[in-house]
Design an enzyme around this catalytic site. Structure first.
Site, PDB file in Angstrom:
ATOM      1  CG  ASN A 201      -1.744   1.225   1.366  1.00 13.01           C
ATOM      2  OD1 ASN A 201      -1.780   2.058   0.451  1.00 13.01           O
ATOM      3  ND2 ASN A 201      -2.427   1.362   2.492  1.00 13.01           N
ATOM      4  CD1 TRP A 202       3.790   1.208  -2.722  1.00 18.72           C
ATOM      5  CD2 TRP A 202       4.390   2.789  -4.193  1.00 18.72           C
ATOM      6  NE1 TRP A 202       4.938   0.784  -3.354  1.00 18.72           N
ATOM      7  CE2 TRP A 202       5.322   1.732  -4.260  1.00 18.72           C
ATOM      8  CE3 TRP A 202       4.570   3.883  -5.033  1.00 18.72           C
ATOM      9  CZ2 TRP A 202       6.420   1.753  -5.134  1.00 18.72           C
ATOM     10  CZ3 TRP A 202       5.654   3.904  -5.907  1.00 18.72           C
ATOM     11  CH2 TRP A 202       6.573   2.847  -5.948  1.00 18.72           C
TER      12      TRP A 202
ATOM     13  CG  HIS B 277      -5.826   1.869   5.168  1.00 20.88           C
ATOM     14  ND1 HIS B 277      -5.404   2.734   6.158  1.00 20.88           N
ATOM     15  CD2 HIS B 277      -4.817   0.989   4.990  1.00 20.88           C
ATOM     16  CE1 HIS B 277      -4.192   2.390   6.539  1.00 20.88           C
ATOM     17  NE2 HIS B 277      -3.806   1.337   5.842  1.00 20.88           N
TER      18      HIS B 277
ATOM     19  CD  GLU C 201      -3.403  -2.508   7.193  1.00 20.21           C
ATOM     20  OE1 GLU C 201      -2.328  -2.784   6.644  1.00 20.21           O
ATOM     21  OE2 GLU C 201      -3.978  -1.427   7.032  1.00 20.21           O
TER      22      GLU C 201
ATOM     23  N   GLY D  41       2.829   1.881  10.893  1.00 21.37           N
ATOM     24  CA  GLY D  41       3.866   2.907  10.824  1.00 21.37           C
ATOM     25  C   GLY D  41       4.568   3.198  12.140  1.00 21.37           C
TER      26      GLY D  41
ATOM     27  N   GLY E 234       2.875  -1.278   4.222  1.00 15.41           N
ATOM     28  CA  GLY E 234       2.941   0.143   3.902  1.00 15.41           C
ATOM     29  C   GLY E 234       4.353   0.572   3.575  1.00 15.41           C
ATOM     30  N   GLY E 235       5.024   1.169   4.524  1.00 17.04           N
ATOM     31  CA  GLY E 235       6.337   1.768   4.299  1.00 17.04           C
ATOM     32  C   GLY E 235       7.350   0.863   3.614  1.00 17.04           C
TER      33      GLY E 235
HETATM   34  P1  13P Z   1       3.132   0.114   7.623  1.00 15.73           P
HETATM   35  O1  13P Z   1       3.583  -1.173   6.976  1.00 15.73           O
HETATM   36  O2  13P Z   1       3.893   1.308   7.132  1.00 15.73           O
HETATM   37  O3  13P Z   1       3.060  -0.006   9.103  1.00 15.73           O
HETATM   38  O4  13P Z   1       1.625   0.372   7.104  1.00 15.73           O
HETATM   39  C1  13P Z   1       0.695  -0.642   7.196  1.00 15.73           C
HETATM   40  C2  13P Z   1      -0.494  -0.245   6.428  1.00 15.73           C
HETATM   41  O5  13P Z   1      -1.248   0.632   6.848  1.00 15.73           O
HETATM   42  C3  13P Z   1      -0.750  -0.923   5.157  1.00 15.73           C
HETATM   43  O6  13P Z   1      -2.022  -0.642   4.675  1.00 15.73           O
END
Ligand code: 13P
Length: 246
Positions: free
Chosen positions: A10-11, A93, A163, A169, A226-227
């Site tokens: 997920n960018w 999300h 999540e 994050g 995410g990251g």
């Molecule tokens: P991170 O992997 O940056 O913690 O983000 C998770 C996320 O929200 C993916 O949708």
């Protein structure tokens, strides 16, 4: 039987034209792992160019409007995503449930609109830290699921992403036991509702360094990242860990 692992990036609000090169590198590297389904959910404005740059690789959106069309300034419909070359989209999300005040009812309508257009759906659920600390995580997430699951879905086109908001994050990850307990509860609801086969992804601070442990947990069928999905060097070790976990 273990389900085929699914690792989606997920960018979020990252990605300009210059980053199409990185998408291509990630798509090429992913092809070494045919035992894993891999996708990148990129900003809407990049979807068409990304899909053209990496034919055969799954490019997705991060949100979709529930209506087919109409007076919804700034929104993107499922048909538009599909037309641009997306094969899937994220819905619900926590960043949208929070900042855009999206309700379960709305998330359900979005999922149904996307599925009706032939898009795959990654539907997100997850509890806040306050809810987790108060002991209400399972109850809250199951209620979110009950409220946001589409009326009907095929296993191939729906995945759930658990999540925990406090893990996104932050570098914090629930314990293996906490992930297992939540995924088991989600699995129970999904099996009752649709039968077996819907994949449950874990999301929240997944990295190359913790992916193997997370993929080793029962009922974890992949990850929403995410990251660590922005750079091939960070993302592909996660895909490799999914391949190794089988
Ligand atoms: P991170 O992997 O940056 O913690 O983000 C998770 C996320 O929200 C993916 O949708």
């Amino acid at each position: 039987m273990a389900l085929k692992k699914f690792v989606a990036g997920n960018w979020k609000m990252h990605g300009l034209s210059a980053d199409l090169a990185e998408i291509k590198v990630i798509a090429d590297a992913s092809r070494q792992y045919p035992g894993v389904d891999v996708a990148l959910c990129v900003p809407a404005i990049l979807i068409e160019r990304a899909a053209r740059a990496v034919p055969g690789f799954a490019i997705g959106g991060q949100d979709v409007h529930h209506a087919e069309k109409g007076a919804h300034t700034g929104s993107v419909s499922a048909q538009m995503l599909h037309d641009a070359g997306a094969g899937l989209t994220i819905v619900g999300h926590s960043e949208r449930r929070d900042a855009q005040r999206e309700s379960d009812v709305e998330v359900k309508a979005k999922a149904e609109a996307a599925l009706a257009c032939g898009l795959g759906v990654i539907l997100c659920v997850g509890e806040s830290l306050a809810v987790r600390e108060a002991g209400g995580a399972i109850e809250t997430v199951v209620a979110q699921l009950e409220g946001s699951l589409p009326e009907s879905a095929k296993a191939a086109s729906l995945a759930i992403a658990y999540e925990p908001i406090w893990a996104i994050g932050t570098g914090k990850v629930p314990t293996v036991a906490e992930i297992a307990e939540m995924h088991r509860a989600i699995r129970g609801r999904l099996d009752e509702r649709y039968g077996a086969g819907i994949r449950i992804l874990y999301g929240g601070s997944v990295k190359g360094s913790n992916a193997a442990e997370i993929f080793g947990v029962a009922d974890v069928d992949g990850a929403l990242v995410g990251g660590a999905s922005l750079k091939c060097a960070d993302f592909i070790p996660i895909v490799a860990a999914a391949a190794a976990a089988g």
